[in-house]
Design a protein around this motif. Structure first.
Motif, PDB file in Angstrom:
ATOM      1  N   ALA A  44     -58.465 -65.147 -26.455  1.00  0.00           N
ATOM      2  CA  ALA A  44     -57.200 -65.025 -25.932  1.00  0.00           C
ATOM      3  C   ALA A  44     -57.114 -66.093 -24.673  1.00  0.00           C
ATOM      4  N   PHE A  45     -58.018 -66.093 -23.835  1.00  0.00           N
ATOM      5  CA  PHE A  45     -58.266 -66.973 -22.823  1.00  0.00           C
ATOM      6  C   PHE A  45     -58.148 -68.551 -23.357  1.00  0.00           C
ATOM      7  N   ALA A  46     -59.012 -68.803 -24.298  1.00  0.00           N
ATOM      8  CA  ALA A  46     -59.138 -70.063 -25.199  1.00  0.00           C
ATOM      9  C   ALA A  46     -57.820 -70.447 -25.557  1.00  0.00           C
ATOM     10  N   SER A  47     -56.966 -69.745 -26.204  1.00  0.00           N
ATOM     11  CA  SER A  47     -55.906 -70.076 -26.782  1.00  0.00           C
ATOM     12  C   SER A  47     -54.803 -70.190 -25.630  1.00  0.00           C
ATOM     13  N   THR A  48     -54.638 -69.668 -24.556  1.00  0.00           N
ATOM     14  CA  THR A  48     -53.845 -69.646 -23.373  1.00  0.00           C
ATOM     15  C   THR A  48     -54.329 -71.211 -22.566  1.00  0.00           C
ATOM     16  N   ALA A  49     -55.392 -71.477 -22.599  1.00  0.00           N
ATOM     17  CA  ALA A  49     -55.974 -72.659 -22.009  1.00  0.00           C
ATOM     18  C   ALA A  49     -55.621 -74.001 -23.164  1.00  0.00           C
ATOM     19  N   ILE A  50     -55.589 -73.722 -24.341  1.00  0.00           N
ATOM     20  CA  ILE A  50     -55.114 -74.838 -25.362  1.00  0.00           C
ATOM     21  C   ILE A  50     -53.615 -75.110 -24.885  1.00  0.00           C
ATOM     22  N   ASP A  51     -52.753 -73.793 -24.908  1.00  0.00           N
ATOM     23  CA  ASP A  51     -51.445 -73.982 -25.070  1.00  0.00           C
ATOM     24  C   ASP A  51     -51.127 -74.725 -23.574  1.00  0.00           C
ATOM     25  N   LYS A  52     -51.872 -74.465 -22.537  1.00  0.00           N
ATOM     26  CA  LYS A  52     -51.528 -74.963 -20.930  1.00  0.00           C
ATOM     27  C   LYS A  52     -51.814 -76.527 -21.293  1.00  0.00           C
ATOM     28  N   GLY A  53     -53.103 -76.713 -21.847  1.00  0.00           N
ATOM     29  CA  GLY A  53     -53.286 -78.258 -22.052  1.00  0.00           C
ATOM     30  C   GLY A  53     -52.331 -78.819 -22.833  1.00  0.00           C
ATOM     31  N   ASN A  54     -51.688 -78.503 -23.996  1.00  0.00           N
ATOM     32  CA  ASN A  54     -50.701 -79.010 -24.929  1.00  0.00           C
ATOM     33  C   ASN A  54     -49.523 -78.863 -23.896  1.00  0.00           C
ATOM     34  N   GLU A  55     -49.229 -78.009 -23.163  1.00  0.00           N
ATOM     35  CA  GLU A  55     -48.060 -78.259 -22.180  1.00  0.00           C
ATOM     36  C   GLU A  55     -48.169 -79.404 -21.225  1.00  0.00           C
TER      37      GLU A  55
END
Length: 177
Positions: A44-55
């Motif tokens: 879940a952390f990794a997914s949030t990090a990817i989302d933040k990176g994409n943002e």
């Protein structure tokens, strides 16, 4: 007399097998949910990090709105979701699994550092394609590619953790019983 000795040995072997089976069942019952919770939370952390990176990547597009000054606490808070489960896994052991947790936590710290550095870069150059710049820096700035690479290393470390956890689900001090 020989029959009594053989009977006693057979009885003690059966008792030992039963005790071993009971230990394995208890150990698995304790470890499996802890290992699962840790891996789920890190993913879940990794997914949030990817989302933040994409943002953040989207904020580098021409005409994009400037982002607010990133706060380190914002990125550290992302890791709070798995901190307790990491402690539980370490306590349940064995050492090989605890070592695999350390590798995951190190990879998570790398993701936080690169994500934070990328946020700093995007903030410093709003609406500018910063990923195309040649960066000369002392670790303060990171690119989107570095965020993705750190996320991939995290995924590899989680996979290694899961393999190690599965291998040592029933072990005692690293020895399979």
């Amino acid at each position: 007399m020989a029959v009594a000795v053989i009977g006693k040995k057979g009885s003690s072997d059966t008792t030992r097998q039963t005790a071993t089976h009971d230990y394995q069942k208890q150990r698995r019952g304790d470890r499996q949910p802890a290992y699962e919770a840790f891996a789920t939370n890190v993913r879940a952390f990794a997914s949030t990090a990817i989302d933040k990176g994409n943002e953040l990547k989207a904020a580098t597009a021409a005409g994009a709105e400037p982002i607010s000054q990133p706060q380190t606490a914002e990125f550290l808070d992302m890791g709070e979701v798995f901190a307790d489960s990491a402690i539980r896994v370490r306590l349940l052991g064995p050492k090989e699994v605890a070592d695999a947790v350390e590798d995951v936590l190190s990879a998570c710290a790398d993701v936080v550092a690169t994500l934070s550095g990328y946020a700093n870069l995007v903030h410093a150059f709003p609406g500018f394609p910063v990923d195309e710049m040649t960066l000369i820096h002392g670790g303060q700035f990171h690119t989107y590619a570095q965020v993705i690479a750190a996320s991939q290393r995290l995924q590899v470390s989680v996979q290694h953790f899961l393999e190690t956890a599965r291998t040592h689900m029933d072990s005692w001090d690293g020895e399979t019983i």
